[in-house]
Write a protein that holds these residues in place. Sequence first.
Motif, short mmCIF file in Angstrom:
data_model
loop_
_atom_site.label_atom_id
_atom_site.label_comp_id
_atom_site.label_asym_id
_atom_site.label_seq_id
_atom_site.Cartn_x
_atom_site.Cartn_y
_atom_site.Cartn_z
N PRO A 46 0.79 -1.16 -0.17
CA PRO A 46 -0.05 -0.21 -0.31
C PRO A 46 0.88 1.56 0.40
N GLY A 47 2.04 1.14 -0.29
CA GLY A 47 3.18 2.39 0.22
C GLY A 47 3.15 3.03 -1.23
N ARG A 48 4.10 2.95 -2.03
CA ARG A 48 4.49 2.96 -3.67
C ARG A 48 4.49 2.12 -4.47
N GLY A 49 3.73 2.06 -5.93
CA GLY A 49 4.03 1.78 -7.07
C GLY A 49 5.80 0.80 -7.06
N PRO A 50 6.61 2.56 -7.61
CA PRO A 50 8.03 1.86 -8.23
C PRO A 50 8.90 1.03 -6.76
N LEU A 51 7.99 1.08 -5.55
CA LEU A 51 9.44 -0.06 -4.46
C LEU A 51 9.63 -1.45 -5.39
N ILE A 52 8.88 -1.83 -5.79
CA ILE A 52 8.58 -3.20 -6.73
C ILE A 52 8.86 -3.52 -8.04
N ASP A 53 9.88 -3.41 -8.63
CA ASP A 53 9.89 -4.39 -10.15
C ASP A 53 9.37 -5.55 -10.40
N ASP A 54 8.09 -4.82 -11.65
CA ASP A 54 6.58 -5.23 -11.76
C ASP A 54 7.14 -7.26 -12.08
N ASP A 55 8.08 -6.68 -13.33
CA ASP A 55 8.96 -7.72 -14.22
C ASP A 55 8.85 -8.97 -13.39
N ALA A 56 10.18 -8.74 -11.86
CA ALA A 56 10.49 -9.46 -11.62
C ALA A 56 9.18 -9.97 -10.34
N LEU A 57 8.15 -9.43 -9.86
CA LEU A 57 7.30 -10.15 -8.86
C LEU A 57 6.48 -10.65 -9.56
N LEU A 58 5.92 -10.68 -10.93
CA LEU A 58 5.44 -11.82 -11.64
C LEU A 58 5.99 -12.64 -12.14
N ALA A 59 7.55 -13.18 -12.07
CA ALA A 59 8.33 -14.62 -12.34
C ALA A 59 8.24 -14.71 -11.50
N ALA A 60 8.43 -13.74 -9.95
CA ALA A 60 8.53 -14.85 -9.12
C ALA A 60 6.82 -15.57 -8.47
N LEU A 61 5.34 -15.15 -8.90
CA LEU A 61 4.60 -15.18 -8.74
C LEU A 61 4.38 -16.76 -9.64
N ASN A 62 4.98 -16.55 -10.75
CA ASN A 62 4.63 -17.49 -11.81
C ASN A 62 5.29 -18.86 -11.18
N SER A 63 6.77 -18.75 -10.40
CA SER A 63 7.56 -20.00 -10.20
C SER A 63 6.91 -20.47 -8.52
N GLY A 64 6.75 -19.31 -8.24
CA GLY A 64 5.69 -19.99 -6.79
C GLY A 64 6.89 -19.86 -6.09
N GLN A 65 7.94 -18.71 -5.83
CA GLN A 65 9.19 -18.19 -5.13
C GLN A 65 7.64 -16.62 -4.11
N VAL A 66 7.08 -16.61 -4.37
CA VAL A 66 5.81 -15.75 -3.52
C VAL A 66 4.68 -16.54 -3.84
N GLY A 67 3.75 -16.31 -3.18
CA GLY A 67 3.16 -16.90 -3.21
C GLY A 67 1.21 -16.44 -3.39
#
Length: 310
Positions: free
Chosen positions: A223-244
Amino acid sequence: MPVNVLFSARPALWSIYEPLLTKGLTEAGLDFRLSTECEPDQVDYVVYAPNGGLLDFIPFTRLKAVLSLWAGVEKIAGNETLTVPLARMVDHGLTQGMTEWVVGHVLRYHLGMDRHITVQDGIWAPDPPPLATGRQVCILGLGELGEAAARALAALNFDVTGWSRTAKDIPGITCLHGPDGLGTALSQAEIVVLLLPDTPATENILNVETLAMLPKGACIINPGRGPLIDDDALLAALNSGQVGHATLDVFRVEPLAADHPYWAHPNVTVTPHIASETRPETAAQVICENIRRGEEGKPFLHLVDRSLGY
């Protein structure tokens, strides 16, 4: 001579803030003029939001301070024409709203509410969650909002670790700081909450490297700021299951484009920048208090460190 206060924000807000600011300044015992138009060299204080259109502060030769209606000041902190004190909005109404939203989504993950709401397959499979004492939550950012959220979660007996760029000491919270502390904090976190400001030093703080530090299946709440997250990296981590799962309330570009991958991802919850909002009633109180302090020669509250950007 009256104190001249210029309201420079989205025009639709004037009808909301004008009576609130008038009431607060009157109660403060000030002789004042409050308006949306004033000769720049007559203005003492600017009540400011970036969507008000004011960019050049050079003509404001009498200006004592700029008082932001927004908690985030990344759109003005680097303005080289602004040489007077800049105060950001620290509003107890906003803080309470953010705390409620964060606690709600942490509990949602902790209790596994999504599974019980969305999966009704007729299979009786009791799988109770651990108690909060067995759930590790990491808050990235220990400013006003981060500290309030951390304290609220600790009061519910969550095992809370907080991380900040500089050292903090908050009773009941394990406080870490700096690059080494970030790795330690993330490596233990089952749920991560991002409440950092948007600065060059915090952009993409969750990236390929730092997402890999998390325990597999960790959940992220931003809920902080959008640029805190690398969106491509997060999507990859979600797809791999690293992030649930990720619950995201803020984005680099808002509104979030209808074709953005976040909308369709089964392990992403998108909320439309609703985690918290400045409440005019309480924000006006903060603005009026700072004007009163300025007129009495007292230090302004919630000043921005321009070198840090927040």
